[in-house]
Design a protein around this motif. Structure first.
Motif, PDB file in Angstrom:
ATOM      1  N   HIS A 308      32.330   9.966  15.727  1.00  0.00           N
ATOM      2  CA  HIS A 308      32.267  10.026  17.378  1.00  0.00           C
ATOM      3  C   HIS A 308      33.648   9.677  17.704  1.00  0.00           C
ATOM      4  O   HIS A 308      34.126  10.013  18.518  1.00  0.00           O
ATOM      5  CB  HIS A 308      30.987   8.993  17.422  1.00  0.00           C
ATOM      6  CG  HIS A 308      30.914   8.790  19.167  1.00  0.00           C
ATOM      7  ND1 HIS A 308      30.626   9.679  19.968  1.00  0.00           N
ATOM      8  CD2 HIS A 308      31.415   7.762  19.661  1.00  0.00           C
ATOM      9  CE1 HIS A 308      30.726   9.246  21.143  1.00  0.00           C
ATOM     10  NE2 HIS A 308      31.235   8.069  21.013  1.00  0.00           N
ATOM     11  N   ILE A 311      36.276  12.094  16.727  1.00  0.00           N
ATOM     12  CA  ILE A 311      36.040  13.489  17.936  1.00  0.00           C
ATOM     13  C   ILE A 311      36.608  12.944  19.080  1.00  0.00           C
ATOM     14  O   ILE A 311      37.304  13.673  20.049  1.00  0.00           O
ATOM     15  CB  ILE A 311      34.594  13.811  17.616  1.00  0.00           C
ATOM     16  CG1 ILE A 311      34.099  14.355  16.488  1.00  0.00           C
ATOM     17  CG2 ILE A 311      34.230  14.931  19.041  1.00  0.00           C
ATOM     18  CD1 ILE A 311      32.673  14.555  16.459  1.00  0.00           C
ATOM     19  N   GLU A 312      36.163  11.790  19.663  1.00  0.00           N
ATOM     20  CA  GLU A 312      36.469  11.389  21.029  1.00  0.00           C
ATOM     21  C   GLU A 312      38.059  11.033  20.908  1.00  0.00           C
ATOM     22  O   GLU A 312      38.689  11.453  21.899  1.00  0.00           O
ATOM     23  CB  GLU A 312      35.687  10.159  21.389  1.00  0.00           C
ATOM     24  CG  GLU A 312      34.180  10.353  21.618  1.00  0.00           C
ATOM     25  CD  GLU A 312      33.920  11.296  22.423  1.00  0.00           C
ATOM     26  OE1 GLU A 312      34.079  11.189  23.853  1.00  0.00           O
ATOM     27  OE2 GLU A 312      33.584  12.407  22.268  1.00  0.00           O
ATOM     28  N   ALA A 356      29.171  11.186  24.382  1.00  0.00           N
ATOM     29  CA  ALA A 356      30.484  11.944  24.269  1.00  0.00           C
ATOM     30  C   ALA A 356      31.069  12.311  25.477  1.00  0.00           C
ATOM     31  O   ALA A 356      30.070  12.492  26.649  1.00  0.00           O
ATOM     32  CB  ALA A 356      30.012  13.111  23.404  1.00  0.00           C
ATOM     33  N   CYS A 358      32.643  14.995  28.008  1.00  0.00           N
ATOM     34  CA  CYS A 358      32.640  16.389  27.954  1.00  0.00           C
ATOM     35  C   CYS A 358      34.037  16.930  28.678  1.00  0.00           C
ATOM     36  O   CYS A 358      34.192  18.065  28.362  1.00  0.00           O
ATOM     37  CB  CYS A 358      31.411  17.169  28.268  1.00  0.00           C
ATOM     38  SG  CYS A 358      29.765  16.784  27.234  1.00  0.00           S
ATOM     39  N   LYS A 490      37.362  20.711  16.180  1.00  0.00           N
ATOM     40  CA  LYS A 490      37.032  21.091  17.787  1.00  0.00           C
ATOM     41  C   LYS A 490      38.074  21.902  18.207  1.00  0.00           C
ATOM     42  O   LYS A 490      39.245  21.395  18.498  1.00  0.00           O
ATOM     43  CB  LYS A 490      36.968  19.823  18.638  1.00  0.00           C
ATOM     44  CG  LYS A 490      36.669  19.947  20.014  1.00  0.00           C
ATOM     45  CD  LYS A 490      36.386  18.831  20.912  1.00  0.00           C
ATOM     46  CE  LYS A 490      36.196  19.072  22.213  1.00  0.00           C
ATOM     47  NZ  LYS A 490      35.612  20.384  22.792  1.00  0.00           N
ATOM     48  N   CYS A 496      31.962  19.463  24.989  1.00  0.00           N
ATOM     49  CA  CYS A 496      31.501  18.464  23.868  1.00  0.00           C
ATOM     50  C   CYS A 496      30.933  19.179  22.705  1.00  0.00           C
ATOM     51  O   CYS A 496      30.324  18.810  21.834  1.00  0.00           O
ATOM     52  CB  CYS A 496      30.136  17.908  24.508  1.00  0.00           C
ATOM     53  SG  CYS A 496      30.407  16.398  25.216  1.00  0.00           S
ATOM     54  N   VAL A 498      31.608  20.880  19.105  1.00  0.00           N
ATOM     55  CA  VAL A 498      32.292  20.480  17.915  1.00  0.00           C
ATOM     56  C   VAL A 498      31.811  21.218  16.712  1.00  0.00           C
ATOM     57  O   VAL A 498      30.442  21.354  16.793  1.00  0.00           O
ATOM     58  CB  VAL A 498      32.320  19.051  17.754  1.00  0.00           C
ATOM     59  CG1 VAL A 498      30.901  18.306  17.640  1.00  0.00           C
ATOM     60  CG2 VAL A 498      33.217  18.409  16.464  1.00  0.00           C
ATOM     61  N   LEU A 512      24.732  12.171  16.420  1.00  0.00           N
ATOM     62  CA  LEU A 512      25.751  12.947  17.059  1.00  0.00           C
ATOM     63  C   LEU A 512      25.320  13.497  18.304  1.00  0.00           C
ATOM     64  O   LEU A 512      25.838  13.557  19.385  1.00  0.00           O
ATOM     65  CB  LEU A 512      26.918  13.710  16.337  1.00  0.00           C
ATOM     66  CG  LEU A 512      27.615  12.758  15.308  1.00  0.00           C
ATOM     67  CD1 LEU A 512      28.582  13.686  14.198  1.00  0.00           C
ATOM     68  CD2 LEU A 512      28.656  11.867  15.971  1.00  0.00           C
ATOM     69  N   HIS A 517      26.880  15.452  21.761  1.00  0.00           N
ATOM     70  CA  HIS A 517      27.957  16.335  20.902  1.00  0.00           C
ATOM     71  C   HIS A 517      27.189  17.532  20.719  1.00  0.00           C
ATOM     72  O   HIS A 517      26.074  17.726  20.416  1.00  0.00           O
ATOM     73  CB  HIS A 517      28.347  15.746  19.691  1.00  0.00           C
ATOM     74  CG  HIS A 517      29.214  14.505  19.848  1.00  0.00           C
ATOM     75  ND1 HIS A 517      30.739  14.616  20.244  1.00  0.00           N
ATOM     76  CD2 HIS A 517      28.866  13.234  19.420  1.00  0.00           C
ATOM     77  CE1 HIS A 517      31.071  13.579  20.151  1.00  0.00           C
ATOM     78  NE2 HIS A 517      30.240  12.666  19.860  1.00  0.00           N
TER      79      HIS A 517
END
Length: 564
Positions: A308, A311-312, A356, A358, A490, A496, A498, A512, A517
């Motif tokens: 997380h 990805i963020e 998450a 978006c 991504k 959002c 992935v 997730l 996500h």
């Protein structure tokens, strides 16, 4: 016993002990690192790796080996790289400890501007149109590397590539899987060059490209002038003109690569280096700066919390890269601010561990970047003296445009597809301008350990670099284990969505999803998350290590000792 003690100490103190990092493997690691006192070439196709290792055995250094391996890659994997593409490299000079960056990405034809295209009724760049063909920088990159650091002549360095192009080679498994690009069948020269007799070659089928052998021979004999200021140049310009291009002999003749100073940040005591814009490497550094604010080791490798955060962090770092990065010769890029710890502190506070995002920082850019290009090659080399080359080369999207000038044997890139036709932006199209580039080599070091690494794959690259660094630094993996681990990617800049390899545990994926996500599942060892290589120098012990990604046909091949 001493070795076991070092390894045990490392496990107890992952982030403080550097000299033993190579000995830490993980359960299920598929193959061992290559370990030797001599040189190693790690490339995504075994024939290229072997060719580079042979150059080391003939007395060449890491730079010579990188050129030889890259030239073979253009023969055996033309669907991702070749003489019609661009090149970037980082060179680590062992005797001085200095790093040198090379940007050999091509510029647009001087006459190609937004106004020119609009005057000809073009308001959207065709991703495989002639307007996407920038002046290829690969051959100029070979010349720059060889002139400054190499020891052997082009005739020797290109001999393996010439052999395979002239005499042929049987296709390996992934060669055959990715060989055919159905969207390019009508592109001039494509079928004639890559589908002999109109038939797609299968695993084990032999492929020859005598036209490419001839192009390589010209470079072997006449150097860079063969490509940029000779009969081959005139052939290319005439062909491109027939397709509606604006390219001139002068556009080729005047092109020069640029030696640049690598940019860097620190991550938990390691220093990580990337090349400066016009590439996306700055996003990898920004990601790591954000990740440093979170206890990644405590979260656990590829846990829901760790993924997380990454990805963020990717979304935040890429938003800034998207807004500010272009060709710095045209638009100032705020590099210092973008890699600052102060900015990372602010960005890290935007991450909600329970949800998450978006959409990230709003942008006034009207046109989204095209995530079309996802195919590249990365290779790394190291010699017995510890010199390292981290090299990446690409046509952008597969074969690029798929256009092949008569008698040349290589396709032209479509790197210009990344430009924007809205005036006044960092990445707006202009004459003799380089686009925002996806391909990036990397390097990292701490104490006696120096690592040249990279992972290909379009906009995947910076986020894959950050995941590799976390595997080494936060989770104590050796470079082979770090390359093998499941990854996410991504490819888009908003939303959002992935993509995650299915080897990430189901419960982690479920968590997730709970946080918002939108997961798209990939096969294990997916091409979509890129393929990488890495070499390591332990200067205290004068030992070299290397790893190769199982997502490719590649290997890390050590130099054999000479017995003469």
């Amino acid at each position: 016993m001493k070795l076991l003690a070092l390894a045990s100490a490392f496990i107890l103190s992952i982030c403080t002990t550097v000299t033993a990092q190579e000995f830490s493997s993980v359960p299920g690691q598929g193959r061992s690192m290559v370990v030797t006192n001599l040189g190693i070439v790690a490339a995504p196709q075994f024939l290229a790796a072997q060719a580079g290792a042979h150059i080391l055995e003939e007395g060449g250094n890491a730079i010579d080996a990188a050129i030889a391996a890259n030239a073979v890659m253009g023969v055996v994997q033309p669907y991702v790289n070749g003489m019609g593409g661009d090149l970037f490299a980082i060179v680590y000079e062992a005797k001085t400890g200095k790093l040198y960056g090379l940007n050999s990405s091509g510029w647009t034809p001087k006459a190609l501007t937004i106004d020119y295209l609009k005057a000809h009724g073009v308001d959207h760049i065709n991703p495989i149109g002639v307007e996407t063909i920038d002046i290829p920088g690969a051959v100029a990159g070979w010349d720059a590397l060889r002139s400054r650091f190499g020891t052997l002549p082009f005739s020797q360095l290109l001999a393996p590539a010439i052999y395979y192009a002239q005499n042929g080679f049987p296709l390996a498994e992934r060669n055959a899987r990715y060989w055919v690009a159905k969207s390019l069948m009508q592109q001039p020269g494509y079928k004639e060059t890559y589908l002999p007799n109109g038939i797609a070659p299968k695993v084990g089928d032999e492929f020859r490209n005598p036209a490419l052998a001839n192009s390589l021979r010209q470079v072997a004999e006449h150097g860079r002038d063969a490509f940029y200021n000779g009969p081959m140049t005139e052939t290319m310009v005439k062909f491109l003109d027939a397709q509606g291009g604006t390219h001139t002999v002068e556009d080729f003749r005047d092109f020069q690569p640029e030696w640049v100073e690598p940019i860097s940040t620190t991550y938990r005591g390691w220093t990580i280096y990337e090349l400066p814009p016009n590439g996306q490497g700055i996003a990898a550094l920004a990601m790591l700066n954000i990740m440093e604010h979170f206890p990644m080791q405590q979260y656990g490798h590829n846990s829901a919390d760790a993924l997380h955060v990454m990805i963020e962090a990717k979304k935040l770092a890429y938003a800034d890269m998207y807004k500010y990065v272009g060709d710095p010769r045209f638009t100032p890029v705020p590099i210092k601010q973008m890699v600052s710890k102060e900015l990372a502190d602010k960005r890290a506070k935007l991450i909600d561990m329970n949800k998450a995002a978006c959409q990230v920082v709003p942008s006034d850019i009207e046109q989204q970047l095209d995530a079309h290009g996802k195919t590249t090659i990365y290779l790394s080399t190291i010699d017995k003296d510890g010199n390292i080359v981290s090299l990446i080369q690409s046509n952008f999207a597969g074969y690029g445009t798929g256009m092949v000038a008569p008698g040349t044997g290589f396709s032209f890139q479509n790197r210009g597809a990344g430009f924007q036709l809205t005036p006044g932006l960092p990445n707006s199209l202009a004459g003799h301008k380089r686009p925002l580039h996806t391909i990036i080599p990397a390097f990292m070091e701490k104490g006696d350990i120096h690592i040249g690494f990279g992972i290909m794959g379009g906009w995947n690259q910076a986020q894959a670099h950050a995941q590799f660094v976390a595997n080494v630094v936060d989770y104590g993996m050796n470079v082979q284990a770090a390359l093998e681990q499941p990854r996410f990617t991504k490819p888009t800049f908003q939303g959002c969505d992935v993509e995650i390899e299915s080897t990430i545990p189901a419960d982690v994926r479920a968590e997730l999803t709970k946080r918002g996500h939108e997961i798209h599942l990939l096969e294990p060892f997916s091409f979509s998350v890129g393929q990488g290589e890495a070499v390591v120098r332990d200067t205290k012990r004068n030992v070299n290590f290397a790893g190769a990604d199982p997502r490719s046909d590649g290997e890390a091949i050590p130099q054999e000792p000479t017995t003469k």
